[in-house]
Design a protein around this motif. Sequence first.
Motif, PDB file in Angstrom:
ATOM      1  N   PRO A 116       0.827  -1.213   0.000  1.00  0.00           N
ATOM      2  CA  PRO A 116       0.000   0.000   0.000  1.00  0.00           C
ATOM      3  C   PRO A 116       0.857   1.256   0.000  1.00  0.00           C
ATOM      4  O   PRO A 116       1.936   1.297   0.588  1.00  0.00           O
ATOM      5  N   VAL A 117       0.367   2.298  -0.667  1.00  0.00           N
ATOM      6  CA  VAL A 117       1.058   3.581  -0.754  1.00  0.00           C
ATOM      7  C   VAL A 117       0.157   4.661  -0.164  1.00  0.00           C
ATOM      8  O   VAL A 117      -1.010   4.781  -0.550  1.00  0.00           O
ATOM      9  N   ILE A 118       0.712   5.463   0.745  1.00  0.00           N
ATOM     10  CA  ILE A 118      -0.046   6.523   1.415  1.00  0.00           C
ATOM     11  C   ILE A 118       0.576   7.867   1.074  1.00  0.00           C
ATOM     12  O   ILE A 118       1.762   8.107   1.346  1.00  0.00           O
ATOM     13  N   ALA A 119      -0.184   8.768   0.485  1.00  0.00           N
ATOM     14  CA  ALA A 119       0.295  10.115   0.200  1.00  0.00           C
ATOM     15  C   ALA A 119       0.222  10.951   1.470  1.00  0.00           C
ATOM     16  O   ALA A 119      -0.777  10.907   2.197  1.00  0.00           O
ATOM     17  N   GLY A 142      -2.503  17.748   5.277  1.00  0.00           N
ATOM     18  CA  GLY A 142      -2.477  18.816   6.265  1.00  0.00           C
ATOM     19  C   GLY A 142      -3.627  19.758   5.990  1.00  0.00           C
ATOM     20  O   GLY A 142      -4.071  19.907   4.851  1.00  0.00           O
ATOM     21  N   GLU A 143      -4.115  20.417   7.024  1.00  0.00           N
ATOM     22  CA  GLU A 143      -5.334  21.220   6.877  1.00  0.00           C
ATOM     23  C   GLU A 143      -5.186  22.395   5.917  1.00  0.00           C
ATOM     24  O   GLU A 143      -6.185  22.932   5.424  1.00  0.00           O
ATOM     25  N   GLY A 202       1.417  20.330   8.948  1.00  0.00           N
ATOM     26  CA  GLY A 202       2.703  19.819   9.399  1.00  0.00           C
ATOM     27  C   GLY A 202       2.659  18.410   9.931  1.00  0.00           C
ATOM     28  O   GLY A 202       3.703  17.794  10.153  1.00  0.00           O
ATOM     29  N   ASP A 203       1.446  17.859  10.130  1.00  0.00           N
ATOM     30  CA  ASP A 203       1.306  16.520  10.710  1.00  0.00           C
ATOM     31  C   ASP A 203       1.002  15.437   9.683  1.00  0.00           C
ATOM     32  O   ASP A 203       0.831  14.270  10.047  1.00  0.00           O
ATOM     33  N   ALA A 204       0.926  15.798   8.403  1.00  0.00           N
ATOM     34  CA  ALA A 204       0.539  14.801   7.398  1.00  0.00           C
ATOM     35  C   ALA A 204       1.533  13.652   7.328  1.00  0.00           C
ATOM     36  O   ALA A 204       1.144  12.481   7.272  1.00  0.00           O
ATOM     37  N   LEU A 205       2.826  13.966   7.340  1.00  0.00           N
ATOM     38  CA  LEU A 205       3.835  12.911   7.215  1.00  0.00           C
ATOM     39  C   LEU A 205       3.809  11.970   8.404  1.00  0.00           C
ATOM     40  O   LEU A 205       3.796  10.749   8.232  1.00  0.00           O
ATOM     41  N   SER A 206       3.811  12.505   9.613  1.00  0.00           N
ATOM     42  CA  SER A 206       3.818  11.635  10.801  1.00  0.00           C
ATOM     43  C   SER A 206       2.550  10.794  10.876  1.00  0.00           C
ATOM     44  O   SER A 206       2.588   9.623  11.275  1.00  0.00           O
ATOM     45  N   THR A 207       1.417  11.369  10.468  1.00  0.00           N
ATOM     46  CA  THR A 207       0.162  10.611  10.490  1.00  0.00           C
ATOM     47  C   THR A 207       0.187   9.508   9.446  1.00  0.00           C
ATOM     48  O   THR A 207      -0.228   8.372   9.712  1.00  0.00           O
TER      49      THR A 207
END
Length: 276
Positions: A116-119, A142-143, A202-207
């Motif tokens: 699976p690939v997650i953007a 990110g929002e 800023g939280d997109a990558l960690s999530t």
Amino acid sequence: MSAEPSAHPVAGAAAPVVTTSRDGGVLTLTLARPEARNSLSEAMMAALTSALAAIAADTAVRAVVLAAEGPVYSAGHDLKEIQAHRGDADRGRAYFEDVLKRCATLMTAIVRLPQPVIAAVEGMATAAGCQLVASCDLAVAGEKARFCTPGVNIGLFCHTPMVALSRNLARKHAMEMLLLGEWVEAEEARRMGLVNRVVPAGDALSTAQALARRIAEKSQVPVKLGKAAFYTQMEMGLDDAYAYASRVMAENMLARDADEGISAVLAKRAPSWEDR
């Protein structure tokens, strides 16, 4: 494997346009050409396609995150490369067809990748950059992220992004994006189905990496069979889809990990996966 970043170089490139980092079974690919808005240049598409081919053959990689450096996730095709071929004898037709074929190869490589690939999207994703997000299995934004297929505004309908959008969004949502060429904010993109989750900027990558780790903890037998089956049955009629899914599920039931998982449920214990 170390989580330290490493370059995935392209022959002739002065600097890597894609970097990789590894944390256990999760591999993060990062578009690393922020000065060019991470446009999908020939070099960028070649680097991503090459990286995905290597990942497909690496059974130690259990999930992939696709991120980007800078304020723009990806601005789509490199328009300077495209315009440079307007003066060709055929006005660029052969080049246009070739570069679009390369793009299609990249997008289908994401869909057909066993893992699976997650953007992980921060900032803007436009045109083929939006197509890149839509081609991933999951997407976290990110929002402040925004999405757009603006081709219609410059005399060029986003035909190839349309393929990915129409397979992710409801028809009218996809057509709205394609016909209006207007910005779609992150929360609206979630409502449309382009992204799964919206998180603080800023939280997109960690999530995304946290989601990838959760996937990596599961047996890879159902994950890989399931991803492939999902996209295959989507192209079928209802009766054929059920017949196909039944065959794949029966195959899955014969796997060692399916036996282990069911036995663990009945015994009220945690399963022990062997990925077979």
